[in-house]
Design a protein around this motif. Structure first.
Motif, PDB file in Angstrom:
ATOM      1  N   PHE A 199       0.816  -1.208   0.000  1.00  0.00           N
ATOM      2  CA  PHE A 199       0.000   0.000   0.000  1.00  0.00           C
ATOM      3  C   PHE A 199       0.852   1.261   0.000  1.00  0.00           C
ATOM      4  N   VAL A 200       2.056   1.192   0.547  1.00  0.00           N
ATOM      5  CA  VAL A 200       2.945   2.355   0.516  1.00  0.00           C
ATOM      6  C   VAL A 200       3.277   2.712  -0.932  1.00  0.00           C
ATOM      7  N   LYS A 201       3.494   1.682  -1.751  1.00  0.00           N
ATOM      8  CA  LYS A 201       3.804   1.904  -3.160  1.00  0.00           C
ATOM      9  C   LYS A 201       2.575   2.379  -3.935  1.00  0.00           C
ATOM     10  N   SER A 202       1.433   1.782  -3.650  1.00  0.00           N
ATOM     11  CA  SER A 202       0.243   2.079  -4.450  1.00  0.00           C
ATOM     12  C   SER A 202      -0.517   3.308  -3.971  1.00  0.00           C
ATOM     13  N   ASN A 209      -0.839   2.416   6.036  1.00  0.00           N
ATOM     14  CA  ASN A 209      -0.365   1.758   4.813  1.00  0.00           C
ATOM     15  C   ASN A 209       0.895   0.944   5.075  1.00  0.00           C
ATOM     16  N   PHE A 210       1.787   1.452   5.939  1.00  0.00           N
ATOM     17  CA  PHE A 210       2.994   0.710   6.289  1.00  0.00           C
ATOM     18  C   PHE A 210       2.640  -0.583   7.005  1.00  0.00           C
ATOM     19  N   MET A 212      -0.126  -2.273   6.937  1.00  0.00           N
ATOM     20  CA  MET A 212      -0.767  -3.203   6.015  1.00  0.00           C
ATOM     21  C   MET A 212       0.266  -3.833   5.092  1.00  0.00           C
ATOM     22  N   SER A 213       1.139  -3.018   4.535  1.00  0.00           N
ATOM     23  CA  SER A 213       2.116  -3.515   3.566  1.00  0.00           C
ATOM     24  C   SER A 213       3.066  -4.532   4.181  1.00  0.00           C
ATOM     25  N   GLU A 214       3.519  -4.249   5.398  1.00  0.00           N
ATOM     26  CA  GLU A 214       4.515  -5.103   6.050  1.00  0.00           C
ATOM     27  C   GLU A 214       3.889  -6.193   6.917  1.00  0.00           C
ATOM     28  N   LEU A 215       2.557  -6.292   6.867  1.00  0.00           N
ATOM     29  CA  LEU A 215       1.807  -7.354   7.555  1.00  0.00           C
ATOM     30  C   LEU A 215       1.852  -7.234   9.076  1.00  0.00           C
ATOM     31  N   TRP A 216       2.067  -6.027   9.596  1.00  0.00           N
ATOM     32  CA  TRP A 216       1.987  -5.825  11.041  1.00  0.00           C
ATOM     33  C   TRP A 216       0.543  -5.983  11.529  1.00  0.00           C
TER      34      TRP A 216
END
Length: 280
Positions: A199-202, A209-210, A212-216
């Motif tokens: 999500f950080v990229k998109s 977004n971080f 979500m992207s890194e699966l935290w």
């Protein structure tokens, strides 16, 4: 010199926080038997194409006839009915203004689905109950859409009740870790998945977004599997897979070339056919 010590201590504390945070927050559920996923192909919103609209009864019939599992999307109407539909709004698939959740099912039943050629078909927005009847005996990945709210637990309960009538295997997934957290807390026996992508990229950087992207966000959902955009790979994607080895599901591979690449890296693949050829 003191300044360097302070900077070094800060960097050490930050790296320690990141490591501990990663180990705690990204951990999935305890390993359970998800072997039936292995090598499975799931038709994304049914086996649709330029003629057959997505998430239609016809698309689901075709997926069943061709021996595929099915990925589908569930959300709720204003009068509390469960329907299978992807978008939060109706403009792309029905050429109607407004959000699906603001219409009753009776109102929605007057609309028709549009195929990729832009042609209005005779297909309706289907009730979830009718889809389950059509897909008797078929493996289902049921995505619970957060368009009714990221913490709409009424939607979770109704989806669970309906899925329990399904004569076949099923699991649930969502981009909302809170919806999956509800299943973790209330029906932990149901196999659940965390949907994500970079999500950080998109969408750009934000704390949400971080995470979500890194699966935290796995700290909330504690998923049995991770369903990730097969175009994307983050450090979190790599580390979670390396350390915890949960089931990884790719979405959405379009055409044979992408399907081959996804099958080489993922345990199961959500796909769309491309052109006249059948998926591999």
């Amino acid at each position: 010199m003191l300044f360097l010590y302070i900077i070094s201590a800060f960097l050490f504390a930050f790296l320690l926080f990141m490591l501990v945070g990663f180990l705690f927050f990204t951990g999935p559920n305890k390993r359970r038997d998800t072997s039936y996923f292995s090598g499975k192909m799931y038709a994304h919103r049914g086996l649709h194409d330029k003629e057959v609209p997505e998430n239609s009864l016809q698309a689901f019939r075709l997926a069943k006839e061709n021996g595929y599992g099915v990925e589908l999307d569930v959300q709720m109407t204003r009068d509390g009915k469960l329907v299978v539909f992807h978008d939060g709004t109706l403009d792309r698939m029905c050429k109607i203004d407004g959000k699906l959740k603001d219409y009753t099912y009776e109102e929605l039943s007057k609309f028709r689905l549009i195929n990729k050629n832009g042609v209005t078909t005779e297909e309706l927005i289907p009730l979830f109950s009718d889809v389950l009847e059509t897909l008797e005996g078929v493996d289902i990945i049921c995505e619970i859409k957060p368009d009714n709210g990221f913490k709409n637990y009424e939607l979770c309960q109704k989806t669970y009740d309906m899925l329990m009538t399904h004569k076949g295997r099923f699991c649930v997934e969502s981009f909302s870790p809170f919806l999956m957290g509800w299943f973790k807390n209330n029906h932990p026996e149901i196999i659940r998945g965390q949907l994500s992508e970079n999500f950080v990229k998109s969408k750009g950087f934000s704390i949400a977004n971080f995470c979500m992207s890194e699966l935290w966000v796995n700290a909330v959902s504690r998923p049995d599997f991770v369903a990730y955009n097969h175009y994307h790979k983050t450090l979190g994607w790599k580390l979670v897979r390396k350390l915890y080895k949960p089931l990884y599901v790719a979405w959405t591979a379009k055409g044979k070339e992408e399907q081959e690449a996804a099958k080489a890296q993922y345990d199961a693949v959500i796909f769309e056919k491309e052109g006249p050829e059948m998926p591999i």
